[in-house]
Write a protein that holds these residues in place. Structure first.
Motif, PDB file in Angstrom:
ATOM      1  N   LEU A 369       0.836  -1.201   0.000  1.00 33.72           N
ATOM      2  CA  LEU A 369       0.000   0.000   0.000  1.00 33.72           C
ATOM      3  C   LEU A 369       0.871   1.251   0.000  1.00 33.72           C
ATOM      4  N   LEU A 370       1.931   1.248   0.793  1.00 36.21           N
ATOM      5  CA  LEU A 370       2.822   2.403   0.839  1.00 36.21           C
ATOM      6  C   LEU A 370       3.422   2.683  -0.530  1.00 36.21           C
ATOM      7  N   GLY A 371       3.885   1.646  -1.223  1.00 38.71           N
ATOM      8  CA  GLY A 371       4.439   1.838  -2.553  1.00 38.71           C
ATOM      9  C   GLY A 371       3.418   2.361  -3.537  1.00 38.71           C
ATOM     10  N   ARG A 372       2.191   1.846  -3.469  1.00 37.70           N
ATOM     11  CA  ARG A 372       1.145   2.310  -4.384  1.00 37.70           C
ATOM     12  C   ARG A 372       0.751   3.755  -4.103  1.00 37.70           C
ATOM     13  N   VAL A 373       0.645   4.116  -2.843  1.00 36.15           N
ATOM     14  CA  VAL A 373       0.249   5.480  -2.490  1.00 36.15           C
ATOM     15  C   VAL A 373       1.302   6.481  -2.962  1.00 36.15           C
ATOM     16  N   LEU A 374       2.575   6.200  -2.699  1.00 36.27           N
ATOM     17  CA  LEU A 374       3.635   7.114  -3.117  1.00 36.27           C
ATOM     18  C   LEU A 374       3.690   7.238  -4.638  1.00 36.27           C
ATOM     19  N   ALA A 375       3.589   6.102  -5.342  1.00 39.28           N
ATOM     20  CA  ALA A 375       3.688   6.138  -6.801  1.00 39.28           C
ATOM     21  C   ALA A 375       2.483   6.837  -7.423  1.00 39.28           C
ATOM     22  N   LYS A 376       1.284   6.553  -6.930  1.00 40.29           N
ATOM     23  CA  LYS A 376       0.089   7.178  -7.507  1.00 40.29           C
ATOM     24  C   LYS A 376       0.052   8.668  -7.203  1.00 40.29           C
ATOM     25  N   GLY A 377       0.438   9.048  -5.998  1.00 38.32           N
ATOM     26  CA  GLY A 377       0.503  10.470  -5.696  1.00 38.32           C
ATOM     27  C   GLY A 377       1.509  11.184  -6.576  1.00 38.32           C
ATOM     28  N   PHE A 378       2.667  10.581  -6.803  1.00 39.64           N
ATOM     29  CA  PHE A 378       3.673  11.175  -7.674  1.00 39.64           C
ATOM     30  C   PHE A 378       3.167  11.266  -9.102  1.00 39.64           C
ATOM     31  N   GLN A 379       2.470  10.236  -9.563  1.00 45.96           N
ATOM     32  CA  GLN A 379       1.959  10.222 -10.928  1.00 45.96           C
ATOM     33  C   GLN A 379       0.886  11.291 -11.146  1.00 45.96           C
ATOM     34  N   ASP A 380       0.003  11.474 -10.177  1.00 48.11           N
ATOM     35  CA  ASP A 380      -1.096  12.442 -10.313  1.00 48.11           C
ATOM     36  C   ASP A 380      -0.729  13.840  -9.828  1.00 48.11           C
ATOM     37  N   GLY A 381       0.478  14.023  -9.291  1.00 44.18           N
ATOM     38  CA  GLY A 381       0.890  15.341  -8.844  1.00 44.18           C
ATOM     39  C   GLY A 381       0.458  15.704  -7.447  1.00 44.18           C
ATOM     40  N   HIS A 382       0.207  14.713  -6.578  1.00 45.60           N
ATOM     41  CA  HIS A 382      -0.177  14.965  -5.192  1.00 45.60           C
ATOM     42  C   HIS A 382       0.970  14.553  -4.260  1.00 45.60           C
ATOM     43  N   LEU A 383       1.140  15.304  -3.198  1.00 50.50           N
ATOM     44  CA  LEU A 383       2.182  15.006  -2.217  1.00 50.50           C
ATOM     45  C   LEU A 383       1.643  14.066  -1.152  1.00 50.50           C
ATOM     46  N   VAL A 384       2.488  13.144  -0.711  1.00 48.70           N
ATOM     47  CA  VAL A 384       2.179  12.227   0.391  1.00 48.70           C
ATOM     48  C   VAL A 384       3.100  12.626   1.543  1.00 48.70           C
ATOM     49  N   PRO A 385       2.630  13.442   2.485  1.00 47.76           N
ATOM     50  CA  PRO A 385       3.527  14.044   3.491  1.00 47.76           C
ATOM     51  C   PRO A 385       4.001  13.063   4.554  1.00 47.76           C
ATOM     52  N   LEU A 386       4.835  12.129   4.134  1.00 52.46           N
ATOM     53  CA  LEU A 386       5.461  11.184   5.059  1.00 52.46           C
ATOM     54  C   LEU A 386       6.908  11.616   5.293  1.00 52.46           C
ATOM     55  N   PRO A 387       7.364  11.682   6.546  1.00 55.68           N
ATOM     56  CA  PRO A 387       8.765  12.058   6.817  1.00 55.68           C
ATOM     57  C   PRO A 387       9.709  10.877   6.627  1.00 55.68           C
ATOM     58  N   LEU A 388       9.825  10.395   5.403  1.00 55.42           N
ATOM     59  CA  LEU A 388      10.648   9.231   5.119  1.00 55.42           C
ATOM     60  C   LEU A 388      12.120   9.605   5.147  1.00 55.42           C
ATOM     61  N   SER A 389      12.942   8.660   5.534  1.00 56.94           N
ATOM     62  CA  SER A 389      14.385   8.892   5.579  1.00 56.94           C
ATOM     63  C   SER A 389      14.988   8.620   4.203  1.00 56.94           C
ATOM     64  N   LEU A 390      16.080   9.298   3.929  1.00 56.49           N
ATOM     65  CA  LEU A 390      16.787   9.070   2.671  1.00 56.49           C
ATOM     66  C   LEU A 390      17.336   7.650   2.563  1.00 56.49           C
ATOM     67  N   PRO A 391      17.879   7.045   3.633  1.00 56.36           N
ATOM     68  CA  PRO A 391      18.335   5.650   3.502  1.00 56.36           C
ATOM     69  C   PRO A 391      17.222   4.689   3.105  1.00 56.36           C
ATOM     70  N   PHE A 392      16.005   4.914   3.587  1.00 55.10           N
ATOM     71  CA  PHE A 392      14.898   4.020   3.219  1.00 55.10           C
ATOM     72  C   PHE A 392      14.605   4.102   1.727  1.00 55.10           C
ATOM     73  N   LEU A 393      14.462   5.329   1.179  1.00 58.55           N
ATOM     74  CA  LEU A 393      14.171   5.466  -0.242  1.00 58.55           C
ATOM     75  C   LEU A 393      15.330   4.974  -1.094  1.00 58.55           C
ATOM     76  N   SER A 394      16.545   5.224  -0.653  1.00 53.26           N
ATOM     77  CA  SER A 394      17.701   4.763  -1.421  1.00 53.26           C
ATOM     78  C   SER A 394      17.750   3.241  -1.488  1.00 53.26           C
ATOM     79  N   LEU A 395      17.434   2.580  -0.373  1.00 52.25           N
ATOM     80  CA  LEU A 395      17.441   1.117  -0.341  1.00 52.25           C
ATOM     81  C   LEU A 395      16.230   0.538  -1.049  1.00 52.25           C
TER      82      LEU A 395
END
Length: 683
Positions: A369-395
């Motif tokens: 669900l987290l992957g789908r929410v981030l990808a769909k928000g990015f695709q449609d131009g909406h922000l998902v205000p999660l304070p994610l760490s850079l190591p998590f996204l990089s990995l």
């Protein structure tokens, strides 16, 4: 490298490649009847060589994979399996020797220099992104992306993909994002974006005319119902009037919107079901809440913000642990929030052999669900205000192994011990008997701070109390040479490396579910597409600017440019000027009473943004990049002449502000509205 002419040499090699590709394509077109197929395989974007090829458009009955997953050029596929993606970008010199072109060597040097001197928190002066941008390559890529047929038919040259993946720093951030939106979100969205640009820039209408002329020649060979769908456009001659070319009155492939309602009380379960059904669809998603009046873009922004908040709830994380969180919950916090600006959320590693099947399945669904929410928000131009760490996204997205300094960027329990060990390791690095990666000479990813040791205790004594063969986060055994004898200054690096490798092993299954969720929305080639964006830039585009953007000094002029007067208010209206004063300046501390305060705090600014726009964070670039602008309209009194609380329309970012008699009253009523309006019932 610039002074020695390396950039000019690189451009000369690129021009030589383009000339050779065109010559090879012309020869192939004379020998076969599929000239466009050969041109796409060679990475050529010329209109002339693809006239015999039908553009990459599918009929309505095609599957999602058939619609959006266009084949990649043959040479790009070969590069994708090559150990050195730069090997095939540059042609050999005129003497046809096997020696690597000098432009490729210069580019490799630039990549190494960028890796060395552009890390976050680096103190070296070469940290300004503008230092690395090449003007001529930027212009060349921009010209390539202006060719509508090359973009829609996926026939961009190979160097576009390779350079943006390997040396994205040569291009400005806005061009990298445009490349991602034109090549990574499917043909229909690329066509929609290009046509929208033509409407705003009429000078580009000649490019669209060329594309329409090609469609006119191949219309009889278009598959299925596509010929009927484009017939009205091709028969419309309004764009060939004698007075010059104007824009056609009919658009190709208008984006469809899909609307749905969700129950706010069961948000995560409703979101899981919604994205399970909608993830593979290409329509723009619009969401509203049951039994609430709000509809439109602002409500959809609110939906993504509410899903992000639900994913960080303490009670949800206790039922289905997905984030590292402090063990002490006595403060009564409702959400997991990093305590410092540079910290971010990171998944909690759990031993898969000891996790119950029900919890294991719940974690898998949550990460997907987290992957789908981030990808769909990015695709449609909406922000998902999660304070994610850079190591998590990089990995998770780029599959880059964790580095030792990443422990300084992660929020969670037991991280204080690992941070101290890392700081000791960096301070006493010359005494270390071994380094984890001796070939990696890159600087640390975070500032080197002093270890926080107990009073009158040195580093060696502190390390002697650490169990050297147990991960302090997962309490699982790790293999460190000499770990059963306790830690010393020479084994801090191997210990940290073993801990991070243990985390990666425990997170392998959840992160694979996360990647599957992203692939459900963006398609199987999503990693190639997102590789054009650095990880910190990708986080800003997915999650917005950090909430620290609300903690900086907002100048009055900047606020006036973003917050503009509307109905029955002017720039000289007293209430509008009070609102500007409340929003501008440095934020105040929240404990002060509203009666004696003059400005909002950083947290209240975030609540104000949520109240008016539906999203609590600012877009990349901060306040000046907020779009649409916030309009302040005058609200009327009620039937008995009383002034009501401020209300907002998130769809248009409109604030209805009553004409209060004083600045203190305005601040008090505004705080009351933004802190207690959690639904659209009173909008």
């Amino acid at each position: 490298a610039t002074s020695s002419g390396a950039y000019e040499k690189m451009l000369a090699e690129l021009e030589r490649q383009r000339t050779a590709d065109r010559a090879a394509t012309t020869t192939a077109a004379d020998a076969t009847s599929s000239g466009a197929g050969a041109g796409a395989a060679a990475g050529v974007t010329s209109m002339a060589v693809v006239e015999d090829e039908v553009p990459s458009m599918k009929e309505d009955g095609a599957t999602e994979s058939e619609q959006e997953e266009a084949p990649r050029p043959a040479d790009l596929e070969e590069l994708g399996h090559s150990t050195d993606p730069l090997a095939g970008v540059f042609l050999a010199g005129p003497d046809k020797t096997q020696e690597e072109p000098r432009a490729a060597t210069a580019l490799r040097l630039l990549i190494l220099l960028h890796k060395r001197y552009s890390r976050p928190y680096n103190s070296v002066a070469l940290t300004d992104p503008a230092v690395w941008i090449n003007r001529r390559l930027t212009q060349k890529l921009e010209d390539q992306l202006r060719d509508p047929l090359a973009v829609v038919s996926r026939s961009l040259p190979v160097w576009c993909d390779v350079l943006l993946q390997q040396a994205h720093f040569l291009f400005p951030s806005w061009l990298r994002l445009r490349f991602v939106r034109l090549t990574g979100f499917g043909v229909s969205r690329a066509a929609h974006l290009l046509q929208s640009e033509y409407e705003h820039f009429p000078s580009r209408s000649t490019e669209l005319a060329r594309m329409l002329a090609l469609l006119q020649r191949v219309r009889l060979r278009l598959p299925g119902s596509l010929a009927e769908r484009v017939a009205p456009l091709l028969e419309d001659d309004s764009w060939t009037t004698s007075g010059g070319r104007s824009m056609p009155s009919i658009r190709i492939g208008a984006l469809k919107h899909e609307r749905c309602k969700v129950d706010r009380g069961r948000l995560l379960e409703e979101a899981r079901r919604l994205f399970a059904l909608h993830a593979a669809r290409r329509e723009v998603l619009e969401v509203s809440f049951q039994d609430e009046a709000g509809v439109g873009v602002g409500v959809t922004k609110e939906f993504y913000a509410e899903v992000a908040a639900a994913l960080t709830r303490v009670d949800e994380n206790q039922q289905c642990p997905i984030w590292m969180a402090p063990l002490d919950t006595s403060d009564g916090a409702e959400f997991i929030r990093p305590t410092e600006a540079h910290l971010g959320l990171f998944p909690v590693p759990l031993d898969p052999t000891k996790v119950p099947p029900a919890l294991r399945n719940a974690r898998a669904q949550r990460f997907r669900l987290l992957g789908r929410v981030l990808a769909k928000g990015f695709q449609d131009g909406h922000l998902v205000p999660l304070p994610l760490s850079l190591p998590f996204l990089s990995l998770a997205i780029f599959e880059r192994p964790l580095e030792l300094g990443d422990v300084e960027l992660i929020h969670g329990s037991s991280l204080d011990l690992l941070r101290n060990i890392y700081r000791i390791h960096m301070h006493y690095l010359p005494l270390s008997t071994s380094r984890v990666d001796k070939e990696d000479s890159s600087p640390p990813t975070s500032p080197i701070l002093e270890p926080l040791l107990p009073q009158d205790m040195d580093a060696s004594t502190y390390l002697s109390y650490v169990d050297g063969d147990v991960d302090p986060v997962t309490n699982l055994a790790i293999e460190v040479p000499g770990g059963d004898q306790g830690l010393d200054l020479g084994r801090t690096g191997p210990f940290l490396a073993a801990v991070l490798r243990r985390w990666e092993a425990c997170l392998e299954e959840p992160l694979e579910c996360f990647r599957s969720g992203v692939a459900d929305v963006l398609g199987s080639s999503w990693q190639r597409c997102l590789a054009a964006l650095p990880v910190d830039e990708l986080r800003r585009h997915m999650c917005g600017d950090t909430k620290d953007a609300c903690a900086v000094d907002w100048s009055p002029d900047e606020v006036r440019r973003v917050v503009v007067p509307g109905f029955e208010y002017t720039a000289k209206s007293q209430q509008y000027m009070w609102l500007v004063e409340v929003l501008s300046g440095a934020p105040e501390s929240p404990p002060a009473e509203a009666a004696v305060r003059s400005r909002l705090s950083a947290e209240e600014r975030s609540q104000f943004l949520q109240f008016v726009t539906g999203c609590p964070v600012l877009p990349p670039g901060g306040l000046s990049h907020l779009s649409p602008k916030i309009t302040v309209d005058r609200a009327s009194r009620n039937s008995v002449g009383q002034l009501l609380l401020p209300t907002a329309r998130t769809c248009t970012s409109c604030l209805r502000l009553p004409p209060y008699d004083s600045k203190s009253e305005l601040l008090q009523k505004l705080l009351l509205a933004v802190e207690n309006n959690s639904t659209f019932q009173l909008s």
